[in-house]
Design a protein around this motif. Structure first.
Motif, PDB file in Angstrom:
ATOM      1  N   ARG A 189      36.220 -48.080 -31.523  1.00  0.00           N
ATOM      2  CA  ARG A 189      36.174 -46.687 -31.049  1.00  0.00           C
ATOM      3  C   ARG A 189      36.393 -46.652 -29.535  1.00  0.00           C
ATOM      4  N   ILE A 190      35.825 -47.642 -28.846  1.00  0.00           N
ATOM      5  CA  ILE A 190      36.021 -47.719 -27.392  1.00  0.00           C
ATOM      6  C   ILE A 190      37.491 -48.018 -27.084  1.00  0.00           C
ATOM      7  N   CYS A 191      38.059 -48.976 -27.821  1.00  0.00           N
ATOM      8  CA  CYS A 191      39.485 -49.298 -27.626  1.00  0.00           C
ATOM      9  C   CYS A 191      40.341 -48.050 -27.856  1.00  0.00           C
TER      10      CYS A 191
ATOM     11  N   MET B  92      36.611 -39.054 -33.016  1.00  0.00           N
ATOM     12  CA  MET B  92      37.352 -39.494 -31.829  1.00  0.00           C
ATOM     13  C   MET B  92      36.492 -39.284 -30.579  1.00  0.00           C
ATOM     14  N   ILE B  93      36.422 -40.295 -29.742  1.00  0.00           N
ATOM     15  CA  ILE B  93      35.637 -40.153 -28.516  1.00  0.00           C
ATOM     16  C   ILE B  93      36.569 -40.293 -27.314  1.00  0.00           C
ATOM     17  N   ASN B  94      36.169 -39.714 -26.179  1.00  0.00           N
ATOM     18  CA  ASN B  94      37.011 -39.835 -24.998  1.00  0.00           C
ATOM     19  C   ASN B  94      36.539 -41.001 -24.121  1.00  0.00           C
ATOM     20  N   VAL B  95      37.248 -41.197 -23.024  1.00  0.00           N
ATOM     21  CA  VAL B  95      36.996 -42.375 -22.191  1.00  0.00           C
ATOM     22  C   VAL B  95      35.575 -42.361 -21.614  1.00  0.00           C
TER      23      VAL B  95
ATOM     24  N   LEU C  50      28.800 -44.954 -24.131  1.00  0.00           N
ATOM     25  CA  LEU C  50      28.410 -45.719 -25.323  1.00  0.00           C
ATOM     26  C   LEU C  50      28.126 -47.178 -24.963  1.00  0.00           C
TER      27      LEU C  50
ATOM     28  N   ASP D  65      32.299 -49.844 -33.338  1.00  0.00           N
ATOM     29  CA  ASP D  65      32.117 -49.178 -32.042  1.00  0.00           C
ATOM     30  C   ASP D  65      33.065 -49.765 -30.992  1.00  0.00           C
TER      31      ASP D  65
ATOM     32  N   ALA E  66      39.474 -44.917 -27.576  1.00  0.00           N
ATOM     33  CA  ALA E  66      39.276 -43.930 -26.497  1.00  0.00           C
ATOM     34  C   ALA E  66      40.133 -44.295 -25.285  1.00  0.00           C
ATOM     35  N   ILE E  67      40.149 -45.576 -24.946  1.00  0.00           N
ATOM     36  CA  ILE E  67      40.917 -46.003 -23.770  1.00  0.00           C
ATOM     37  C   ILE E  67      42.412 -45.833 -24.031  1.00  0.00           C
TER      38      ILE E  67
ATOM     39  N   GLY F 135      42.759 -41.896 -27.355  1.00  0.00           N
ATOM     40  CA  GLY F 135      42.157 -41.135 -28.465  1.00  0.00           C
ATOM     41  C   GLY F 135      42.759 -41.528 -29.798  1.00  0.00           C
ATOM     42  N   VAL F 136      41.925 -42.063 -30.669  1.00  0.00           N
ATOM     43  CA  VAL F 136      42.377 -42.496 -31.990  1.00  0.00           C
ATOM     44  C   VAL F 136      41.396 -41.937 -33.018  1.00  0.00           C
ATOM     45  N   GLU F 137      41.929 -41.405 -34.121  1.00  0.00           N
ATOM     46  CA  GLU F 137      41.079 -40.834 -35.173  1.00  0.00           C
ATOM     47  C   GLU F 137      40.209 -41.915 -35.819  1.00  0.00           C
ATOM     48  N   GLU F 138      39.031 -41.501 -36.299  1.00  0.00           N
ATOM     49  CA  GLU F 138      38.120 -42.442 -36.968  1.00  0.00           C
ATOM     50  C   GLU F 138      38.795 -43.096 -38.177  1.00  0.00           C
TER      51      GLU F 138
ATOM     52  N   ALA G  85      33.128 -43.200 -24.237  1.00  0.00           N
ATOM     53  CA  ALA G  85      33.206 -44.642 -24.520  1.00  0.00           C
ATOM     54  C   ALA G  85      32.414 -45.427 -23.479  1.00  0.00           C
TER      55      ALA G  85
ATOM     56  N   ARG H 293      45.328 -51.569 -21.904  1.00  0.00           N
ATOM     57  CA  ARG H 293      45.493 -50.410 -22.775  1.00  0.00           C
ATOM     58  C   ARG H 293      46.046 -49.207 -22.021  1.00  0.00           C
TER      59      ARG H 293
END
Lengths: 290, 308
Positions: free
Chosen positions: B105-107, A1-4, A10, B102, B109-110, B113-116, A7, A102
């Motif tokens: 993953r960005i979506c 899990m990554i934060n804003v 990235l 990826d 995060a916005i 926070g969503v698990e892999e 992201a 979002r």
């Protein structure tokens, strides 16, 4: 899990652009240290301007030189181009709508973008500075000069931190100017062209006003570039000149605005640029294919 | 559209209006979508569907009116309301230099926070697991639509707002999408979908609203709309058949097109009609049941007044 923020980082660090711009900055540092420094001095160490060339590449004088050149070209090339591109491509790719639907607030979106760009720009510019310093140390050793901070008016380690901070503060408003132009105009060209244009127009304007003298010369102290130059001039080690890559006059620090006042004026400029950016973006209609 | 006091509609717009200078893009849109319903939002090109969706999602500011999501007025609570919404927008793209994974993953995060594992799950759901490592710039339009749908489902939203979600999809993809939407509806999700593919909408929606020139001109339950139908027949004596049919109380109307009679009656009355006609010495050449379709309804309401 990554934060804003991760992201946002990235998105940018996986593009080729920051690396190309970084290489340009490193190239600039190499030219500054080797061509305008070591090679010019080595050609004729007893020549009239050899002292100026010597103070360009020899450590620790080179710190001020690299920060001077880096502030100018870092603002115009690295920060201006990268910021403009990163902001406007979100419009061109349609991804800004993806973010906003979002549930990320518009203010949050801008804040995270600024933070991510600040982190990336700082990392790349510090890396370029490190490479420049490596060139300087190498050239200093080739010139058989001692590699030490212990020279007349030489900086201590905390003072080097302050020097870097001053240069960063000189870059910040140009980054925010590029951010504002590319956000308002939704265009990379406007962001880059506007920032370049501002730097060039301001330089010409200041030169004309200074040439006129009197009240006109006083008016030139309103210019952002004068305060950035004042901040960078405060970084100088000793009173001797050096060969800077920055396109500006090597002015006497006494004739430039006080660096502390300059810092405040620069922050005021930053606030104005931020206020315009946020006001426009928070009220804007975001439509398809803008 | 009556909502209970305990549970407000998931989506409600009140007098939503958008004007660009002199052009009225959307006029006084008032609708409500109850929890667990699949609502089809239809209209000809340029009728205001995308404008309405952009207003609901806060991308555009309204000239008048407002939107409520989950009972929250979006003028004051847009960000928290949108955290519970998944959207596929027309023309939305992704970061082309990044992989599908990826981008998800960005979506994520916005979206907070969503698990892999959830990223992998939605990529599997939309059939993109095998291409998740590829850069999005290499995706076809249909694959991008699938990725957009994956992005919309990523944070398990309560409401899905989909603007032309099957654009660019192949027939198999459209069928999978339709099945997925039905499944989501059955699972209690609310779906608001705009499309111009009427057959698709008819098969997956509970309710439809039709917008034309920025105005909502009709709103009906799909079940009501499809109920009834009509019978088309040809008989040995058209005049006599007309008399017989008009005398039957379960026939709501009869129209004549040459020797073809179009009878407004339920399909299960066909045997009774045949018997009544035979009783009067009139025999059938042909008898066809005709279904009501969303397309008929759509064309009827959108072309109304144009002939004049």
């Amino acid at each position: 899990m990554i934060n804003v923020l991760e992201a946002e980082l990235l998105k940018v660090r996986t593009r080729w652009m920051p690396y190309v711009l970084f290489l340009m900055m490193v190239g600039g540092a190499a030219v500054n240290m080797w061509l305008a420094g070591y090679l010019e001095w080595k050609q004729d160490p007893s020549a009239e301007f050899s002292g100026q060339a010597y103070r360009t590449f020899v450590f620790p004088y080179s710190i001020a030189v690299l920060l001077d050149s880096g502030q100018f070209w870092g603002s115009a090339i690295f920060v201006g181009i990268l910021t403009s591109s990163c902001v406007s491509t979100e419009y061109n790719w349609g991804t800004v709508r993806q973010v906003l639907v979002r549930g990320q607030s518009r203010a949050g979106y801008l804040a995270v973008k600024i933070a991510a760009l600040a982190i990336l720009c700082a990392a790349f510019l510090l890396a370029a500075l490190a490479v420049g310093l490596f060139f300087s140390v190498w050239a200093t050793s080739l010139a058989d000069a001692p590699i030490t901070l212990d020279v007349r008016d030489g900086p201590s380690l905390p003072e080097i931190g302050l020097m870097i901070f001053r240069a960063a503060l000189g870059i910040l408003p140009y980054g925010l100017l590029a951010f504002m132009l590319s956000t308002v105009g939704r265009s990379t060209a406007l962001g880059i062209g506007g920032t370049f244009g501002y730097i060039i127009a301001e330089g010409i304007g200041v030169a004309i006003l200074q040439g006129i003298g009197g009240l006109a010369a006083d008016l030139s102290d309103v210019a952002l570039g004068r305060h950035a130059a004042g901040l960078v001039a405060a970084n100088r080690i000793g009173s001797g000149e050096y060969n800077s890559m920055a396109f500006r006059e090597f002015a006497d620090p006494a004739k430039l605005p006080d660096p502390n006042v300059g810092a405040l004026v620069i922050l005021l400029y930053c606030l104005v640029f931020l206020a315009i950016t946020f006001t426009v973006f928070l009220r804007r209609d975001i439509r398809v294919h803008q | 559209m009556i909502s209970s006091a305990a549970s407000p509609p998931v989506l409600r717009t009140t007098g939503l209006t958008k004007r660009y200078g002199k052009r009225l893009a959307l006029c006084d849109l008032t609708l409500a979508v109850e929890r667990g319903r699949v609502y089809g939002f239809l209209g000809p090109n340029g009728s205001g569907k995308t404008t309405a969706i952009s207003l609901i999602l806060g991308l555009l500011s309204s000239t008048a009116g407002h939107t409520e999501l989950f009972g929250l007025d979006t003028r004051a609570h847009l960000a928290p309301a949108l955290k519970r919404v998944g959207a596929v927008l027309e023309g939305v793209d992704f970061y082309p230099h990044l992989s599908g994974r990826d981008n998800m993953r960005i979506c994520g995060a916005i979206s907070g926070g969503v698990e892999e594992s959830r990223v992998e799950e939605v990529l599997e759901t939309v059939g993109l697991s095998g291409r998740a490592r590829d850069k999005v710039r290499g995706y076809s339009m249909g694959m991008r639509q699938r990725l957009a749908l994956a992005g919309a489902l990523l944070h398990d939203p309560e409401l899905l707002i989909l603007d032309e979600p099957t654009n660019g999809m192949d027939p198999a993809g459209m069928r999978e999408f339709r099945d997925l939407i039905r499944e989501l509806g059955r699972g209690g999700k609310t779906v608001f979908v705009s499309s111009h593919l009427l057959n698709e909408v008819q098969q997956m929606c509970d309710e439809v609203g039709i917008v034309k020139e920025g105005r909502l001109i009709a709103q009906r339950s799909v079940t009501d709309l499809l109920e009834g139908g009509r019978l088309e027949l040809r008989a040995t004596d058209t005049e006599a058949a007309l008399d017989v049919l008009r005398s039957l109380d379960f026939v709501h109307g009869v129209t004549r097109e040459g020797d073809l009679l179009v009878v407004d009656a339920r399909h299960d009355r066909a045997a009774e009609i045949s018997r009544a006609l035979a009783g009067r010495g009139v025999y059938l050449h042909e008898l066809h049941p005709q279904e009501n379709t969303l397309e008929d309804f759509f064309l009827e309401v959108t072309t109304e007044g144009e002939a004049a």
